[in-house]
Structure formats: structure tokens, C-alpha cells
Design an enzyme around this catalytic site. Structure first.
Site, PDB file in Angstrom:
ATOM      1  N   ARG A 250      40.255  34.028  53.423  1.00  0.00           N
ATOM      2  CA  ARG A 250      41.819  34.749  53.725  1.00  0.00           C
ATOM      3  C   ARG A 250      42.545  33.902  52.087  1.00  0.00           C
ATOM      4  O   ARG A 250      43.901  34.277  52.505  1.00  0.00           O
ATOM      5  CB  ARG A 250      42.417  33.714  54.752  1.00  0.00           C
ATOM      6  CG  ARG A 250      41.648  34.387  56.512  1.00  0.00           C
ATOM      7  CD  ARG A 250      42.417  33.659  57.077  1.00  0.00           C
ATOM      8  NE  ARG A 250      44.127  33.430  57.509  1.00  0.00           N
ATOM      9  CZ  ARG A 250      44.559  34.633  58.040  1.00  0.00           C
ATOM     10  NH1 ARG A 250      43.240  35.969  59.160  1.00  0.00           N
ATOM     11  NH2 ARG A 250      45.770  35.312  58.356  1.00  0.00           N
TER      12      ARG A 250
ATOM     13  N   TRP B 287      45.763  32.148  49.663  1.00  0.00           N
ATOM     14  CA  TRP B 287      45.830  32.901  48.494  1.00  0.00           C
ATOM     15  C   TRP B 287      46.565  33.154  47.806  1.00  0.00           C
ATOM     16  O   TRP B 287      48.360  33.152  48.822  1.00  0.00           O
ATOM     17  CB  TRP B 287      45.992  34.255  49.435  1.00  0.00           C
ATOM     18  CG  TRP B 287      45.394  35.690  48.525  1.00  0.00           C
ATOM     19  CD1 TRP B 287      45.154  35.730  47.781  1.00  0.00           C
ATOM     20  CD2 TRP B 287      47.261  36.140  48.644  1.00  0.00           C
ATOM     21  NE1 TRP B 287      45.102  36.715  47.149  1.00  0.00           N
ATOM     22  CE2 TRP B 287      46.512  37.284  47.210  1.00  0.00           C
ATOM     23  CE3 TRP B 287      47.782  36.509  48.889  1.00  0.00           C
ATOM     24  CZ2 TRP B 287      46.842  38.175  46.964  1.00  0.00           C
ATOM     25  CZ3 TRP B 287      48.608  37.672  48.295  1.00  0.00           C
ATOM     26  CH2 TRP B 287      48.364  38.475  47.730  1.00  0.00           C
TER      27      TRP B 287
ATOM     28  N   ASN C 201      50.584  29.601  56.610  1.00  0.00           N
ATOM     29  CA  ASN C 201      50.360  30.692  56.756  1.00  0.00           C
ATOM     30  C   ASN C 201      51.371  31.391  56.820  1.00  0.00           C
ATOM     31  O   ASN C 201      51.961  32.019  57.471  1.00  0.00           O
ATOM     32  CB  ASN C 201      49.125  31.200  56.857  1.00  0.00           C
ATOM     33  CG  ASN C 201      48.893  33.292  57.061  1.00  0.00           C
ATOM     34  OD1 ASN C 201      48.966  33.766  55.843  1.00  0.00           O
ATOM     35  ND2 ASN C 201      48.595  32.867  58.196  1.00  0.00           N
ATOM     36  N   GLY C 202      51.838  32.348  55.662  1.00  0.00           N
ATOM     37  CA  GLY C 202      53.282  33.573  55.578  1.00  0.00           C
ATOM     38  C   GLY C 202      53.625  33.354  54.691  1.00  0.00           C
ATOM     39  O   GLY C 202      53.415  33.205  53.394  1.00  0.00           O
TER      40      GLY C 202
ATOM     41  N   GLU D 133      37.304  55.496  46.545  1.00  0.00           N
ATOM     42  CA  GLU D 133      37.141  54.649  47.015  1.00  0.00           C
ATOM     43  C   GLU D 133      36.080  54.062  46.336  1.00  0.00           C
ATOM     44  O   GLU D 133      35.659  52.990  45.804  1.00  0.00           O
ATOM     45  CB  GLU D 133      35.918  55.067  48.751  1.00  0.00           C
ATOM     46  CG  GLU D 133      35.492  54.135  48.895  1.00  0.00           C
ATOM     47  CD  GLU D 133      36.028  52.579  49.159  1.00  0.00           C
ATOM     48  OE1 GLU D 133      37.471  52.428  49.324  1.00  0.00           O
ATOM     49  OE2 GLU D 133      35.678  51.750  49.822  1.00  0.00           O
TER      50      GLU D 133
ATOM     51  N   LYS E  47      36.062  50.268  44.295  1.00  0.00           N
ATOM     52  CA  LYS E  47      34.497  49.583  44.692  1.00  0.00           C
ATOM     53  C   LYS E  47      34.127  49.304  43.536  1.00  0.00           C
ATOM     54  O   LYS E  47      33.839  47.731  43.226  1.00  0.00           O
ATOM     55  CB  LYS E  47      33.531  50.294  45.181  1.00  0.00           C
ATOM     56  CG  LYS E  47      33.655  50.541  46.906  1.00  0.00           C
ATOM     57  CD  LYS E  47      33.080  49.076  47.802  1.00  0.00           C
ATOM     58  CE  LYS E  47      34.461  48.492  47.645  1.00  0.00           C
ATOM     59  NZ  LYS E  47      34.913  49.314  49.172  1.00  0.00           N
TER      60      LYS E  47
ATOM     61  N   HIS F  12      46.336  67.313  33.534  1.00  0.00           N
ATOM     62  CA  HIS F  12      47.258  67.433  33.333  1.00  0.00           C
ATOM     63  C   HIS F  12      47.845  65.938  32.803  1.00  0.00           C
ATOM     64  O   HIS F  12      49.359  65.891  33.463  1.00  0.00           O
ATOM     65  CB  HIS F  12      48.184  67.983  34.515  1.00  0.00           C
ATOM     66  CG  HIS F  12      47.895  69.184  34.958  1.00  0.00           C
ATOM     67  ND1 HIS F  12      48.449  69.875  34.735  1.00  0.00           N
ATOM     68  CD2 HIS F  12      46.784  69.648  36.148  1.00  0.00           C
ATOM     69  CE1 HIS F  12      47.786  71.476  35.283  1.00  0.00           C
ATOM     70  NE2 HIS F  12      46.838  70.361  36.240  1.00  0.00           N
TER      71      HIS F  12
ATOM     72  N   LYS G  21      40.249  38.890  51.860  1.00  0.00           N
ATOM     73  CA  LYS G  21      39.310  39.890  52.869  1.00  0.00           C
ATOM     74  C   LYS G  21      40.499  40.104  54.054  1.00  0.00           C
ATOM     75  O   LYS G  21      40.516  41.103  54.373  1.00  0.00           O
ATOM     76  CB  LYS G  21      38.558  38.965  53.421  1.00  0.00           C
ATOM     77  CG  LYS G  21      37.741  39.917  54.410  1.00  0.00           C
ATOM     78  CD  LYS G  21      36.595  40.692  54.157  1.00  0.00           C
ATOM     79  CE  LYS G  21      36.128  41.384  54.800  1.00  0.00           C
ATOM     80  NZ  LYS G  21      35.571  43.156  54.089  1.00  0.00           N
TER      81      LYS G  21
HETATM   82  C1  F6R Z   1      38.540  46.742  49.684  1.00  0.00           C
HETATM   83  C2  F6R Z   1      39.415  46.477  50.809  1.00  0.00           C
HETATM   84  C3  F6R Z   1      40.947  45.947  51.540  1.00  0.00           C
HETATM   85  C4  F6R Z   1      40.915  46.561  52.356  1.00  0.00           C
HETATM   86  C5  F6R Z   1      42.413  46.505  52.727  1.00  0.00           C
HETATM   87  C6  F6R Z   1      42.460  46.956  54.065  1.00  0.00           C
HETATM   88  O1  F6R Z   1      37.176  47.039  49.385  1.00  0.00           O
HETATM   89  O2  F6R Z   1      38.261  45.518  51.546  1.00  0.00           O
HETATM   90  O3  F6R Z   1      41.336  47.244  50.537  1.00  0.00           O
HETATM   91  O4  F6R Z   1      40.244  47.936  52.660  1.00  0.00           O
HETATM   92  O5  F6R Z   1      42.519  45.284  53.142  1.00  0.00           O
HETATM   93  O6  F6R Z   1      42.012  46.017  55.171  1.00  0.00           O
HETATM   94  P1  F6R Z   1      41.881  46.059  56.728  1.00  0.00           P
HETATM   95  O7  F6R Z   1      40.955  47.118  56.327  1.00  0.00           O
HETATM   96  O8  F6R Z   1      41.412  44.295  56.890  1.00  0.00           O
HETATM   97  O9  F6R Z   1      43.461  46.316  57.345  1.00  0.00           O
END
Ligand code: F6R
Length: 606
Positions: free
Chosen positions: A27, A74, A100-101, A480, A484, A503, A601
Site C-alpha cells: 500500500r 505512500w 490512511n486517507g 499497457e 509496463k 500528427h 499496489k
Molecule cells: C499497473 C497497475 C495499475 C493498476 C491500477 C488500478 O501495472 O497495476 O495501473 O492497474 O492502479 O488498480 P486496481 O486494478 O487495483 O483497481
């Protein structure tokens, strides 16, 4: 974001807090800290950076106490620093809190109640809560918590300890996830049940306006009117072994290698009856009532939605669009019950996606969600839930869940097409068979492209800019692919609709700039090839990701081939080498692959 944890019980609480923080580090990992109570004194240890730094400090200082709270941060307000790390203390040393918040009116509260007082030690929005608790402390702790939280605007999950109550742990929440549980080893609170799963079999969720108070043996929850309330227990699902990374150096590699299984498990879960498991809407809704499908999500999950929108239009002949959740929540969409709003989220806790879901529901849309984490907020608030069966994903950069989400979207599109009869039976059968062959083809793709991308990474890892291009579904994949690459290697990497490059952006192409085209064997393959020639003419290093059956072309510097599949499913295979390329490039640059800087995450703030 941020993760909070707390424990009250016999014996030293600090080891429990560390264990919990290990599980919560996904987190946020800008800093971490612990506060523990001993002899009616609160003692804090905090450290900037990942949890390991805090652990080193704790090993030296060895604080002890039966009552402790902990935090992994975070940063939202105030840079990552030891001073800004939680827990925060009140000016009189009576209270310590973890939060948290985001407290949106923190500046207002500081000015209103503490103007001219030189008590603030941090730049955070959280510290004011500790000072408010001390300022308004009346001897009635629950009443004080209620009074203070009524002043707060924004989101919070709070763990609170107070010198006057050396054997009690308090917590409260609004819009941020919080659970509380009693186990053999005492009472626990945490942002995520997984953090305390090792110590407790069941947990309760602390919801809006509720305040929980825990002793070593009892948990009491007060509702908004301060009446003691009964709460439903949920079993903790997360097991310890799910955090394994096998024999791999990184979770990300382990998770990429698990993709065939993630897709296979998701397919067997979805297709175990007449209809798709999790869809509660009647077939007639899809046949006669549905007019629009919106895919709403963030980050990689939004990229899955982008694939979904193209598929729904093509296979089901319904208007469809993908919308970024943080944009949707402040837009003025035209929706009613003829709109199916599809929310995609690995964590099921993403603040913007959750807020967008609530808005779509209020406007009357039908709600369907695709989530990986059971009992998450999005799961609990959705009428129709299609689970991805990818298992725990630890690496911040999603891979196996992205693939599992794509699988769900294919299944959904085929279900709607079947209800609407927009595809004939033969075509439906053909698509379904191909869908079921994906686990095998993903396995083959891994075997064919892993080594090749490792070699290719050596040729591009020193570049400052990389571009991915594609059209239609391959444009969705290229978004995507670029994410990555940039999120773990920190190389500037953009994705462009292939035809759009000229463009403006083509002016950025220089000698040796890698441009990676994703193009399967379909009617627009040649169009993308022309765009690749255009950048080649301007000095780009050209790389093509395509199907096995595609003919080699002398114009291209590097080719990566994936097994042949139907054009609609090329997304599921072409994304695999892109994931590997991101991984190996980041590896060569010495990046922290599983925990990239500035990320977390689960994104539980707006
Ligand atoms: C990138 C990644 C993020 C999540 C995004 C949404 O690799 O994992 O872009 O896809 O933060 O998170 P969720 O899916 O948990 O809503």
C-alpha cells in the site's frame, strides 16, 4: 493508500506489527513507523524508505509494549521523510495516531484551532488529527474521537492509542478500508484482512462513523449514535503461502509465469454452467434493454476496458467506451438502466473506481464488476461480480491479473453476443474454442518470447525514450505495454495510435529511438507497417510484435512472434513479450522491479 495496523495483547506487540506491515507494504513504501506503549509512555520508531530500514532500527532499539500501532506510508501531503512518517503524536504526548486517507480540510482545521501555535512538526494532513484529539479530550475517549472525526472532511482509517488507556486500542474509518479482529493473540486492526490473517480467522469491517474499541480479549463497536452494535464476521481468506515467489528473484517474474494458470482458473470458474458465473442480469436485459456498455477503471485495468469496448462494439454491436475512473467521476455522462457499467479492479479498493461505481449506480446504470480480491469494497458494492481467479498478486506492476481480466472481458463479450444473437452459433463456438486454447497459447508465447525479449532488452535499456504503436485492439495493448515499461524501468515510454504519430509526435523520433509496433494478422496490419516504415525513415530502431504466420519484412530491425490466434485474442498473446521486455529492461537498469518508486499496489486515495 498507506497501510495501518494495530495490536493489543499479552506480550510484545512489535513483532506482530512488523509482520502486519510486511503484508501492507504493497500500500506504500515511502516510510514506515511504529508507536508502542510501555509504562504509560508512548515510544515511536520511524524510518524513511522501505520497511527493511525500520526493521533495522527496531532490531537496534528493541522497543516493547503490549499496545502498538504501525504504518506504512505512500506520501500524499509532505515529502517522504522521517518527520512526515506516521505515527503522529499530539502536542502533549497523550495520543499517537496512524492514518490512511486524506484530510481535505486539514489546513482549515490547523488555522481554526491552532493558529499561532508552534506545535506542528510535519507537513502532513494527518498530524492535525492527533492535536485535535488532545485539544478536545474530555475524559470520555469515545466521545472525543466522535467529536474530532465529525470535524474531518475527506477519507480516513485511523488507529489511535492514548496514554490514559494503556490497554485499549481504538480505531475508526470513513471511506478508507479498515478491519478489526480478535484472535488468540489479542485484538488487531488493519487496512486489509490479509495483514492479520495469520493471527485471526475472522474479522469485522469498520464502516463509516463506527468506532471500535479493543482490549486484549474484547472488541466493541459503536455506531454513529454511540450505541454498541453487532457486526457480521467475515472469514479471512488470504493464506500465508500466497506470498510466495517460487524460485524466482522477483514476484513479477513469478506472476508472469503463472499467467497460463491464472487464465485457465478464471475460465473454469466463469464457465461452469449455462451462463457465465457471476452475471445475475437476465438474458433479456442483454437481448432487448442494453444500449451502452461503459468500462470504467484505472491504469492497467482501464487498458483492459479499452480492449473490452472494442470487442463489445465488434462482437455485440452495442455502443461501448472505456473511461478512466477519475475522469468519469467528474463528468456528466448520459446513462440510465440501459447502460451496463463495468468496473474493473484487481484490488477492488481503488478510490476513483469505487467512487465512479457509486456515481453510476446513483444514475441508474446496471453495475457489473471484475475484481480479484474477494470481499473488497468494489466486490461488496456490486450486483454482478465476475472474479478473476489469478490468486494474490504481489508485484506492483500487474501482469497475471491483467491477463485474467482480459479473459473475463472475452467471456462477457461472448455472453452478450450470445444473448443478442449478434454472432451466429458457429462463430460463437469458434471464439469459445479459441478462448479455451489461450492458456496453452500463453504458455507457448512465454516459451517463445522470454529469451528473445531478454536479448532485446540489452539493445534498448540505455535509451531515454521508447514508443509503442498499434491500431484498435493492438493500440489498447500498446497502452499497457508502455505502462509496463515506464512504471518499472523509469524510461519515458509512450503509446500511440499508429496513425496518429505523424500528427506531431513523430518529431520526437531520433536516430536509434526504439519504436515497437504491435500488429497481428488482420486487415490493418499493413497500415501499421506503413507507420513503422515512416519512423524507420527517420532513424528509429523498429521492432515488431506479430503472429507466427506473418511474413518477415526486411524493413524491420527486430521481430518477436507469438502463436497464431484469432485477431480478437491477439491482445492476450502480444502483451506477454511486452511484459517481459519491461521486466528485463528494468532489470538491466538495476530498478526495484516489485516495488517501483512512487507507486503502491492499492490506490485508495483520489
Ligand atoms: C499497473 C497497475 C495499475 C493498476 C491500477 C488500478 O501495472 O497495476 O495501473 O492497474 O492502479 O488498480 P486496481 O486494478 O487495483 O483497481
Amino acid at each position: 493508500m498507506c497501510g495501518i495496523i494495530g495490536r493489543i495483547g499479552t506480550g510484545n506487540s512489535v513483532p506482530y506489527i512488523i509482520k502486519g506491515l510486511e503484508r501492507l507494504e504493497y500500500r506504500g513504501y515511502d516510510s514506515a513507523g511504529v508507536a508502542t506503549m510501555k509504562n504509560r509512555e508512548i515510544f515511536r520508531v520511524r524510518s524513511i524508505g522501505k520497511l527493511n530500514f525500520l526493521k533495522e532500527k527496531l532490531a537496534e532499539i528493541k522497543p516493547e509494549g503490549e499496545l502498538s500501532i504501525g504504518h506504512t506510508r505512500w506520501a500524499t501531503h509532505g515529502k517522504p521523510s522521517t518527520e512526515n512518517s506516521h505515527p503522529h503524536m499530539s502536542f502533549d504526548g497523550k495520543f499517537a495516531i496512524v492514518h490512511n486517507g486524506i484530510i481535505e480540510n486539514a489546513a482549515f482545521l490547523k488555522e481554526k484551532y491552532f493558529e499561532g501555535e508552534e506545535i506542528f512538526k510535519t507537513e502532513t494532513d494527518s498530524e492535525v488529527i492527533a492535536h485535535l484529539l488532545a485539544k478536545f479530550y474530555s475524559g470520555n475517549i469515545i466521545g472525543t474521537i466522535k467529536k474530532v472525526t465529525k470535524m474531518l472532511e475527506g477519507s480516513y482509517a485511523l488507529g489511535i492509542i492514548c496514554k490514559h488507556f494503556p490497554s485499549l486500542l481504538f480505531c475508526t474509518a470513513n471511506k478508507s478500508p479498515l478491519v478489526a479482529a480478535m484472535g488468540e493473540n489479542g485484538g488487531f486492526i488493519a487496512s486489509d484482512p490479509g495483514a492479520i490473517g495469520e493471527f485471526c480467522g475472522e474479522y469485522i469491517t469498520v464502516r463509516r462513523c463506527e468506532i471500535a474499541m479493543m482490549s486484549k480479549t474484547k472488541l466493541k463497536v459503536y455506531d454513529g449514535n454511540l450505541r454498541v452494535t453487532d457486526k457480521k464476521n467475515h472469514p479471512v481468506i488470504t493464506g500465508g503461502q500466497e506470498y510466495s515467489k517460487g524460485d524466482f528473484e522477483h514476484y513479477m517474474m513469478y506472476e508472469m509465469m503463472q499467467q497460463p494458470k491464472a487464465v485457465e482458473d478464471t475460465l473454469s470458474y466463469l464457465f461452469n454452467g449455462e451462463n457465465i458465473n457471476g452475471i445475475n442480469l437476465p438474458n433479456d436485459y442483454f437481448k432487448n434493454k442494453i444500449k451502452k456498455v461503459l468500462f470504467i477503471a484505472c491504469g492497467s485495468a482501464y487498458h483492459v476496458g479499452a480492449v473490452g469496448a472494442i470487442l463489445i462494439e465488434k462482437l455485440c454491436r452495442i455502443d461501448a467506451a472505456a473511461i478512466i475512473a477519475s475522469e468519469f467521476r467528474y463528468s456528466s455522462p448520459v446513462i440510465d438502466e440501459s447502460t451496463l457499467a463495468v468496473f474493473i479492479s484487481q484490488s477492488g479498493e481503488t478510490a476513483d473506481t469505487l467512487a465512479a461505481l457509486r456515481k453510476a449506480r446513483e444514475m441508474g446504470a446496471k453495475i457489473l464488476s471484475v475484481v480479484n480480491v474477494k470481499s473488497s469494497a468494489i466486490d461488496l458494492e456490486s450486483d454482478n461480480v465476475l472474479y478473476t481467479r489469478a490468486g494474490k498478486e504481489v508485484s506492483v506492476a500487474t501482469t497475471k491479473v491483467y491477463s485474467a481480466q482480459l479473459t473475463v472481458i472475452y467471456a462477457l463479450a461472448l455472453h452478450i453476443a450470445k444473448c443478442r444473437e449478434s454472432l451466429c452459433n458457429d462463430d460463437l463456438e469458434k471464439y469459445k474454442n479459441e478462448l479455451f486454447s489461450l492458456p496453452q497459447k500463453i504458455e507457448e508465447t512465454i516459451n517463445k518470447t522470454k529469451r528473445k525479449t531478454q536479448e532485446l532488452a540489452k539493445k534498448i535499456y540505455k535509451n531515454n525514450d521508447i514508443y509503442y504503436i498499434g491500431r484498435q485492439l493492438s493500440f489498447a495493448v500498446s497502452m499497457e505495454a508502455a505502462l509496463k515499461m515506464k512504471e518499472i524501468s523509469y524510461i519515458h515510454c509512450e503509446s500511440y495510435a499508429a496513425g496518429e504519430l505523424k500528427h506531431g509526435t513523430i518529431s520526437l523520433i531520433e536516430d536509434g529511438t526504439p519504436v515497437i509496433a504491435i500488429a497481428g494478422s488482420d486487415n490493418i496490419f499493413q497500415k501499421t507497417m506503413s507507420n513503422l516504415s515512416e519512423v524507420k525513415a527517420r532513424g528509429a530502431k523498429t521492432i515488431l510484435i506479430t503472429n507466427e504466420e506473418q511474413k518477415e519484412d526486411g524493413e524491420i530491425d527486430e521481430i518477436i512472434k507469438v502463436p497464431t490466434t484469432l485477431p480478437e485474442f491477439f491482445a492476450s498473446l502480444s502483451v506477454i513479450p511486452c511484459q517481459f521486455l519491461g521486466y528485463y529492461t528494468a532489470y538491466l537498469r538495476g530498478c526495484d522491479i516489485d516495488k517501483p518508486k512512487n507507486l503502491a499496489k492499492s490506490v485508495t486515495v483520489e
